[in-house]
Enzyme design. Sequence first.
Site, PDB file in Angstrom:
ATOM      1  N   GLU A   1      47.529  74.764  61.228  1.00  0.00           N
ATOM      2  CA  GLU A   1      47.192  75.920  62.344  1.00  0.00           C
ATOM      3  C   GLU A   1      46.171  75.421  63.409  1.00  0.00           C
ATOM      4  OE1 GLU A   1      47.589  79.372  62.781  1.00  0.00           O
ATOM      5  OE2 GLU A   1      49.343  78.596  61.762  1.00  0.00           O
TER       6      GLU A   1
ATOM      7  N   HIS B   1      53.641  74.475  66.891  1.00  0.00           N
ATOM      8  CA  HIS B   1      53.976  74.067  65.301  1.00  0.00           C
ATOM      9  C   HIS B   1      55.256  73.385  65.455  1.00  0.00           C
ATOM     10  CE1 HIS B   1      51.180  76.487  63.171  1.00  0.00           C
ATOM     11  NE2 HIS B   1      51.459  77.517  63.725  1.00  0.00           N
TER      12      HIS B   1
ATOM     13  N   HIS C   1      44.736  80.131  57.844  1.00  0.00           N
ATOM     14  CA  HIS C   1      44.338  80.440  59.216  1.00  0.00           C
ATOM     15  C   HIS C   1      42.857  80.608  59.437  1.00  0.00           C
ATOM     16  CE1 HIS C   1      48.362  82.050  59.321  1.00  0.00           C
ATOM     17  NE2 HIS C   1      48.328  81.814  60.559  1.00  0.00           N
TER      18      HIS C   1
ATOM     19  N   TYR D   1      51.984  72.879  54.787  1.00  0.00           N
ATOM     20  CA  TYR D   1      51.132  74.366  55.088  1.00  0.00           C
ATOM     21  C   TYR D   1      50.339  74.822  53.876  1.00  0.00           C
ATOM     22  CZ  TYR D   1      50.803  78.131  58.561  1.00  0.00           C
ATOM     23  OH  TYR D   1      49.992  78.910  59.283  1.00  0.00           O
TER      24      TYR D   1
ATOM     25  N   HIS E   1      50.554  78.109  71.020  1.00  0.00           N
ATOM     26  CA  HIS E   1      50.231  77.859  69.660  1.00  0.00           C
ATOM     27  C   HIS E   1      51.598  77.937  68.905  1.00  0.00           C
ATOM     28  CE1 HIS E   1      48.208  79.002  66.000  1.00  0.00           C
ATOM     29  NE2 HIS E   1      49.345  79.355  65.478  1.00  0.00           N
ATOM     30  N   GLU E   2      52.393  78.808  69.142  1.00  0.00           N
ATOM     31  CA  GLU E   2      53.811  78.612  68.178  1.00  0.00           C
ATOM     32  C   GLU E   2      54.476  77.396  68.473  1.00  0.00           C
ATOM     33  OE1 GLU E   2      53.728  80.401  65.877  1.00  0.00           O
ATOM     34  OE2 GLU E   2      52.379  82.038  66.385  1.00  0.00           O
TER      35      GLU E   2
ATOM     36  N   ASP F   1      42.836  80.635  53.073  1.00  0.00           N
ATOM     37  CA  ASP F   1      44.083  80.850  54.048  1.00  0.00           C
ATOM     38  C   ASP F   1      44.048  79.972  54.993  1.00  0.00           C
ATOM     39  OD1 ASP F   1      45.384  82.126  56.603  1.00  0.00           O
ATOM     40  OD2 ASP F   1      46.483  83.126  54.711  1.00  0.00           O
TER      41      ASP F   1
END
Length: 549
Positions: free
Chosen positions: A386, A366, A451, A377, A362-363, A449
């Site tokens: 996300e 990015h 997420h 974002y 996931h990270e 948000d």
Amino acid sequence: MSRIRQHVRGTRRLATTGVAVGTAALMVTALAPAAHADGRPTRATAIQNAASALLAHAAGLGLTSAEDTSVRDVIVDKNGTQHVRYDRTYHRLPVLGGDFVVHLTADGGYRSADRATRGRISLASVVPKISGRKAADLAVNALRAANLGEKLKQVKAKPQLVVDALHGAPRLAWRTDAAGLDSLGNPVGRTVLTDARTGARIDAWDTIETATGDGKSLYGGTVALETTQSGSAYQLKDPTRGNTYTGDAANKTDLCIFGICFSRAPATLFTDADNHWGTGTTADRSSAAVDAQYGTNETWDYYKNVHGRNGIAGDGKGSYNRVHYGNNYNNAFWDDSCFCMTYGDGDGTTFGPLVALDVAGHEMTHGVTSKSAALTYSGESGGLNEATSDILGTMVEWYANNSSDTGDYLIGEKIVRSGFGKTALRYMDKPSKDGNSADYWSSSVGNLDVHYSSGVANHFAYLLAEGSGAKTINGVSYDSPTANGSTVTGIGRDKVGKIWYRALTVYMTSSTNYAGARTATLNAAKDLYGAGSAEYNAVAAAWSAVNVN
């Protein structure tokens, strides 16, 4: 899960050529030439072809004599078609929403373009009425307001004058990155976009986004590792994957964010005497390092072997990891400025060490997004940012095929603890199971948000891969509904990953919203499988099933 987000482009060897448009000169930044043995156009050729297209189509692309362009990325397909992605400045000021992608035929002819925003940029002045100091003060106040109950320390802000074309008519704005430390010494950050003429806030978003030999890992069992021998010891550095490595942050934190530098937490390279790393428990600090290095390896291999991308930036250069960051830090993040992954140990009650495989995928995704579409974002594009990491991070987990951490459509299931109250951070089959995420698109989804607004795309990806209804996969029960009551038949996760990656790297731009994502993925499916193919029709059906029509 989270990352520190910065608009910092990867370093590449560059050469610059001027392209005249009337009396203006559009500066086209060209990457160094690279030969292709299979006869495809080189990257340099693609850039020259795109430069010619800019000359011929400047008016249609909204380019004027006040603007310069620079190449961010180049993709040359196997059939020779070319896609050149540009950033834009106006009177040397970065343009938020100024990015666009030029698509060329195999012989270099202009085919089409995707633009983040379509309007022309024309400002009466690029001299602000609101000072940078005032913008910095507003951003600091916004950071404090967003962290109520925390006594922040060492708060600073760095304003940058930009042109905002993302939020309606183009206007002069201050983009200010504010950063500080919370009561535990962990970093917090917020970006605030302020109208440089009136001082009104345009937008704001968090810039540290909450998530949240061989080695014996915490989550993946015993895994193979490529290491580097140094004298009689071994280093946890992989020479086969761009010298990616993992270091110990010694439970310290960064004091250097968005170019505001105090100091950095260390990344002291892990070494071992016998090339057998970790014990599989937190008692051995190298166990978490094994997970982090393993996650980097699998992510690198997934992007290279499935998508032909050589490293996060596509340049063959490795990133690095820091584990044991901060004090009971319930977070993990990718930081463009250091090109590195950072993992906290968790507080032990809500989260364990955040070094699980899908967190790593996931990270680091990015990082891929920042080097390609650079999805803003906030709003719907933030949800897509996300979701991109959730979708492709999940594909990394499936790709790894690890019996100790089998593939699933749960996000972060390995790191959650009983105090969290749920079995995962997010659920792709029915995102609302987390209590916050959206199953379907609505006109208000962009207010969530990021997420939680990501749920719409996560749900789309699950439906496209596995279809609707109840089923059990790898021992996990799923039951995915549809907004329109339709029955969706899946096309398999491998095709989903390929469609989403191509949409991200070829068609999406910084301002892409859910309607734009539908168009981008349909274009990707058409490229890969043909217009009217079963895959193309399935993409359309899955988007309709989450109310994106």
